[in-house]
Each structure stands twice: as C-alpha cells, then as structure tokens.
Write an enzyme that holds these catalytic residues in place. Structure first.
Site, short mmCIF file in Angstrom:
data_model
loop_
_atom_site.label_atom_id
_atom_site.label_comp_id
_atom_site.label_asym_id
_atom_site.label_seq_id
_atom_site.Cartn_x
_atom_site.Cartn_y
_atom_site.Cartn_z
N SER A 1 -1.78 1.64 11.43
CA SER A 1 -1.97 2.60 10.34
C SER A 1 -1.52 3.99 10.76
O SER A 1 -1.43 4.29 11.94
CB SER A 1 -3.44 2.66 9.95
OG SER A 1 -3.88 1.41 9.53
N THR B 1 0.87 -1.17 0.00
CA THR B 1 0.00 0.00 0.00
C THR B 1 0.90 1.22 0.00
O THR B 1 2.12 1.09 0.02
CB THR B 1 -0.90 0.04 1.26
OG1 THR B 1 -0.08 0.46 2.36
CG2 THR B 1 -1.48 -1.31 1.57
N CYS B 2 0.29 2.42 0.02
CA CYS B 2 1.18 3.59 -0.03
C CYS B 2 1.92 3.77 1.29
O CYS B 2 2.91 4.48 1.35
CB CYS B 2 0.41 4.83 -0.42
SG CYS B 2 -1.04 5.11 0.57
#
Lengths: 268, 435
Positions: free
Chosen positions: B106, B49-50
């Site tokens: 996250s 993912t980024c």
C-alpha cells in the site's frame, strides 16, 4: 495443606512479579497475556488456603502470617475488580511486588509471631481486621494509580515514544485511583469505628493515647484530605501522589506500630 | 502454478494513468464475469481501488493473454502498457496478492482499508461465479495471511498522520472522546482535518472561534457546532477538553496565566492543546502546567515519524511471514495436486493385483486359508515395493513445482502407468455422479 495451596498461589503470583519486572523494561507484550489469568487462578488457591486456615484455627487471624496473607488477598481482590472493570493489568506493575512479598512471607516465613490472645476469637475483631486490611489495600491502590498517573503524565509531556505507551489513558488511571479512594474510605472508617468501640469496651478511655491508634487516626485524617482535595479541587498527578504517599507512610507506620502498642500486642 | 496477475498500481503508474484503468464498483461484477470468459481463463477476480487495478486469474495451461480484455476495456495506449503494467505468474502472483492483502504494497504501508477492498473484490467475483476452486483457495489464504500479519506484527497499530496522531494522543489523555468538547481556534485545512477525526471518534460538542465571523459561521455549520466570539475566547475555552489552534497571530494566544485560569475553572481536569499554528499559538510555558498537554506541529510530526519508522520495521517482519506463507501455500497446493495422481497410481496397481488373483483363484483354491493369506500378503508386498519409488518421486516433484524437470518426471510416471486415461475416466464418472 493450606500452606501448600498458599505456595501454589505464590507460584502463580510470581508470574505477576515477572510481569512487573518486564513492564519496567517495557518488553511485556507476551507476558501481559498470561498475567491476568495466572494471578486470578492464584487468587482461587489463595482463597482456599485462607478458608482452610480459618477453619483449622477457628479464626481468620492467628499469626502475623495470616495477616500478611489476608492483606495480599485483599490487594489481589482489588486487582481483580479493576481488571474486570477496565481490562487493564497495569496497576499490577506496582501491586504484584507487594502481593508477592506478602504471600512469600506468609507461605515460607518461619517462626511467625503467633497471636495468642483470646480476644482474637471474637467475631468483631475479625470484622475490624478485615475492614482495616481492605482499607489498606484500597489506599495502596490509589497510591499505585497516582504513580501510574505521574508516569503517564510525564510520558505525554515529554512527547517521547512513551507518550503512546501501553499504560492506560490518563483518565482511566485517574478513575481507578479516585474510585479506590471512594470505596476505601467508608471501609477504613468502619474498620476504625469497630476498633474504637471494641477497645473502648475492653480497655476504657486509656486506649486513645496508644501510638497505633494515634497513627491510625492521622492516616484517616490524611485520607480525608486526599478525598476532599480530589473532590473539591480535582487534585491529580503530583499533588495527589504526594498526599497518597503521606497516607501510605502513616498506614505503614500504623501497621508496624504493633510493637510499641500496648493494646494491639496480641502475643501475651 | 497457473495463477497470473496483471495490474497497475501507485508503484508503477501515475494517477492520470491509473484512473483510466479504474472500474467503478457497480461494473465490477460484470467485468469480472467477462474476464472469466476470456479464452484460457478458468477463474478470475478483479481488484480495483484508487491505488491499484489488478486482474487475477487462474489459467488453463499457465499462460493466458489478458491484453485483448484490457484493450477492449481500458482506453490506454500500447506505450503506456509497456511502461506501467506489471505481470506476475505462479509463485510471484501468489506473493504479490499476499503482500497486497497484508497492506505491504500500500501507499501507506499497514493501512487497513485494502483488506476490505480485496474482500469486496472476492465477494463480487464469487457472486458472478468467477471463483470456484483454486483461485478461491488462494484468495482465502490471502485473507488468513493478512490476518496473521495483523495479529503478529504491529504494522497497523500506530497512527501515521498528524490528524490520527492527534486523536490517538487525545485518547491517551481522555480515554474515550465520547461527550468531549473540542474548540477550534482559527481555521486551516489541518485543523479542520484534526477536528473531523476527533468528531469521528466521538467528540460531541464543537466550539468555533475565529477573528472573521463568516469563517467561524461556515466552520460551525460544517461541524454542527457553536460559534463563540473571538473576544470572549478565554471565557469559553475552559469548557473545551481539546483546543485546536491555528491562527495567524504573531504572539502566543494561550499563555501560562490563561492555563492557570482554565485549570481552576475545570477543577484540574486535563486539557489538550493541539497547536498547528506557526508561529505557535500556545506559549511553551503553558505546557509546563500540571494537567495541560501542548503538542505543536513539530511534536505531532515527530510522533508520526517514529510511527512510520516503527511500521517500516514491522513491515520487515511481515515480509518474513509472507515469505513463509507463500512457500506453505505453494507446497500445500502442489501436494494437493499430486495426491490424485498418487491415489490413481495406487488404485491402478491394486486393480491389476486383484484381477490377477481373481484369474488364479481356481488354482489357489486348494490352498489352506493361511496359505491364501500369505499369497495375498505377498502380492500386496510386491505392489508396494514397485510403487515406492514412483510415489516418492511424485511427492518430491510436487514440492519442486517450479522445477520443469520435476514436472517432466510426473508426466513420465503418468504416461508409464497410463494414468491420464484413468484420470479422464474418473473425472467423467465424478461429473456424471454430481450432475
């Protein structure tokens, strides 16, 4: 037997009462889940009890307890309608205590005022009473909605954490209140009309001076003002809440006016 | 535990470095297959993912070197590896994956996209056949853990950006934003972002007012909205349910008397002002009117701050859930691993018992049926008593999978009863049966 069903209903309604109290403390997350199923199950028992009573005594209402029980049932019916449409139990915060008290009085109260008048056997009287009680229930709902509206408006204005509270959206609360007014008004009007026609045929023109009748008409007038201001000027919040409380106070006065009324005293 | 997880994330590497690790979605399947073919790797999955790139593998004997794979794929120097790469093994790898899936690792804790991204990685790995047994079970468990965290904590329930708080507040006022009208007064990144969020949530009509007509036109085009002349703002603003204002005006644009006029025209339907301008465009007195709600940038930011604090508290509860789930997964898996050994141990001794009984059959034939049953029970009892200690040792050892002593005990038991040979034979029979 009907009293037993009513007590079972009372037990289930007490969960609603716990929810109301918990909602005040804003810790209602877990109880919220049980509330709707519990009180709706209570409604079923309540209905059975009402039907059995009516069957045994040959009339919907033969004592003050029957009236209380019927009104409580109407309120629960309103709750079920709102829940079915909006999936929110929050009006219960204010409705459940009233339902519980009424059911409590009906299920456990001693020495009720028994209506002995033969008039009560007339089917039109039952229609009259049922309609009026449904009208009261709708009125109480719109009052509850007004209070919730004020609470939510306060919360949003205070910008506190309450702002994103568990109350439904302002617009949803507004719709609940407005729709219960719209639904309640014709019911109440019909109820009053049947009452007027019945009283006219029984007592002649003299009934118009009866305090209960006067209070009922006053309540009806406030109801009209409430509807009109909401419809034409969109009154919400504070002003609507004031009007709804006025209507509610006159409704309570009319309810208790039996004691000073000559024609609503069915206890001869 | 033979799981290993190697990766870089926003916690360990700056974006300049992370972007060199990124694997485009269309190459994900092929990269995963290549990783699964690395020596020592049995199963593999790649999450890209980024904010993170993570290689998750199950290895044959507990350690595999993924460095060659990385060096070949990514253009990253040795020093950078040393600096930013993290490596987790066994239980730590399980915990890391659970935390990632539950959005505890996250950048914005509790954001919901990560679970979808893990699911995509899982789908890609399954498609190329890189997942088949234990790693598949691990990732599936991670999904369940993430679901549990989401339902048992309020980690993702509140908005943590100014734009999403604005949407949340608008929903608390209007219920739904379907068919609602939004008016943008002035321009700015933040107000555009807020408008975009409102439109994404159903707002239907956009009005744009700006002192510079070109700006107004550009914005209106971007949102498919209508331009209103700044001079006639007060005539049109009452149509809007939500007004986002961010002009450079030094005086308030919306004052109490405007609010009164708006409410008259709107029949007291509520109005929501999002005032992003500094100095403020909406006079504080405006917000005192019934039915008008004014949130300035500080109000919005303080809602964000309380929500962030809420999330942090919820994250602690989530960590406790993760901890319990990791333990559960590890012990379940070890018991699953111990079960075949226990079963083959039992089968092994049972076959010896039967063989011995068979051998003695002639001598036992003269016994009555009752006596034969007693002999059968006697032998069975002996076998069970002999097995009792080894089996309970195996069970305890399974629960202490990280303890090397326990693993040695299991190996010893296997060797004593010659189970390895049995295992191999059984596997051969099974694969023959299935093919």
């Amino acid at each position: 037997m009907p009293v037993v069903w009513l007590r079972v209903a009372l037990g289930l309604y007490s969960i609603g009462l716990v929810y109301s109290v918990a909602a005040l403390g804003r810790r209602s997350r877990w109880i919220t889940r049980f509330t709707a199923p519990a009180v709706q199950l209570g409604m079923i028992f309540h209905f059975v009890s009402l039907a059995e009573f009516a069957h045994q005594q040959g009339s919907w209402v033969s004592s003050i307890h029957d009236l209380e029980s019927l009104l409580a049932f109407m309120l629960m019916f309103g709750f079920a309608l709102v829940f079915a449409r909006y999936r929110t139990v929050t009006p219960g915060m204010l409705i459940f205590p009233a339902v519980f008290l009424l059911t409590f009085a009906a299920a456990l109260g001693k020495n009720p005022i028994v209506f002995t008048s033969p008039m009560l056997r007339k089917p039109w009287i039952a229609v009259h009473i049922t309609l009026i009680l449904a009208g009261y229930a709708a009125l109480l709902f719109s009052l509850a909605a007004c209070v919730l509206y004020l609470l939510q408006e306060r919360g949003l204005k205070s910008k506190s954490r309450l702002a994103i509270s568990r109350l439904p959206a302002l617009d949803v609360i507004d719709q609940i209140g407005y729709r219960s007014l719209l639904l309640g008004f014709p019911i109440m009007t019909l109820g009053l009309l049947t009452g007027v026609v019945l009283a006219q045929s029984e007592f002649g023109a003299a009934f118009m001076r009866d305090p209960k009748i006067l209070l009922s008409l006053l309540m009806w007038a406030v109801y009209i003002v409430l509807l009109y201001t909401r419809w034409s000027a969109g009154w919400r919040g504070r002003r609507a809440a004031l009007l709804a409380s006025a209507a509610f106070v006159t409704a309570i006065a009319a309810w208790t006016a039996n004691n000073v009324s000559s024609i609503h005293r069915f206890t001869r | 535990m033979t799981f290993a997880l190697w990766g870089v994330s926003h916690n360990s590497a700056p974006v300049e470095l992370r972007e060199r690790f990124a694997i485009p979605a269309q190459h994900l399947g092929e990269a995963t297959r290549a990783l699964a073919l690395e020596p020592g790797v049995e199963e593999a999955m790649i999450l890209s993912t980024c904010n993170r790139v993570e290689l998750l593998v199950r290895t044959r004997n507990g350690s595999a070197d993924l460095r060659p794979f990385m060096q070949q794929r990514f253009n990253v120097g040795e020093a950078d590896y040393q600096r930013c790469l993290y490596r987790h093994h066994g239980k730590d790898a399980v915990r890391h994956l659970f935390r990632v899936a539950a959005s505890l690792d996250s950048m914005v804790v509790g954001e919901p996209q990560i679970l979808g991204q893990v699911k995509q990685a899982y789908a890609a790995a399954r498609e190329v056949g890189a997942l088949h047994s234990d790693l598949d079970a691990l990732v599936t468990s991670a999904f369940n853990v993430a679901k549990r965290v989401r339902s048992e904590t309020a980690i993702g329930s509140s908005a943590v950006s100014v734009a999403s708080v604005a949407v949340e507040l608008a929903k608390k006022i209007f219920g739904s934003l379907e068919n609602k009208c939004v008016c943008l007064v002035g321009a700015g990144k933040m107000s555009e972002l807020a408008a975009r969020h409102l439109v994404a949530n159903g707002a239907a009509r956009i009005l744009v007012a700006n002192r510079t007509p070109e700006h107004a036109r550009r914005l209106a085009e971007a949102f498919n909205g209508e331009v209103i002349a700044f001079e006639s703002l007060y005539d049109h603003a009452s149509q809007a349910d939500v007004i986002i204002t961010s002009t450079g005006s030094s005086q308030p644009i919306f004052r109490r008397e405007h609010g009164e006029r708006f409410m008259d025209r709107r029949k007291n339907r509520p109005m929501f002002f999002i005032d992003i301008a500094v100095p403020r465009d909406a006079d504080p007195a405006l917000g005192k009117l019934d039915g008008i709600f004014v949130y300035d940038i500080d109000d919005l930011q303080s809602v964000v701050a309380t929500h962030v604090a809420d999330r942090r508290r919820e994250a602690e509860r989530a960590e406790a859930i993760i901890h319990a789930e990791v333990e559960k997964f590890v012990s379940r898996r070890s018991i699953e691993h111990a079960v075949p050994t226990i079963v083959s141990l039992q089968e092994h001794l049972e076959s010896i018992r039967r063989a011995e009984l068979e051998r003695m059959r002639g001598k036992l034939a003269s016994l009555t049926a009752e006596q034969q049953a007693a002999v059968d029970a006697l032998t069975r009892g002996i076998v069970n008593k002999v097995l009792h200690t080894p089996i309970s040792t195996l069970k305890t050892a399974a629960q202490q999978a990280d303890d090397p002593g326990a693993a040695a005990a299991v190996d010893l038991i296997k060797r004593i009863f010659n189970l390895e040979a049995d295992d191999a034979a059984a596997r051969k029979a099974k694969s023959a049966g299935s093919s």
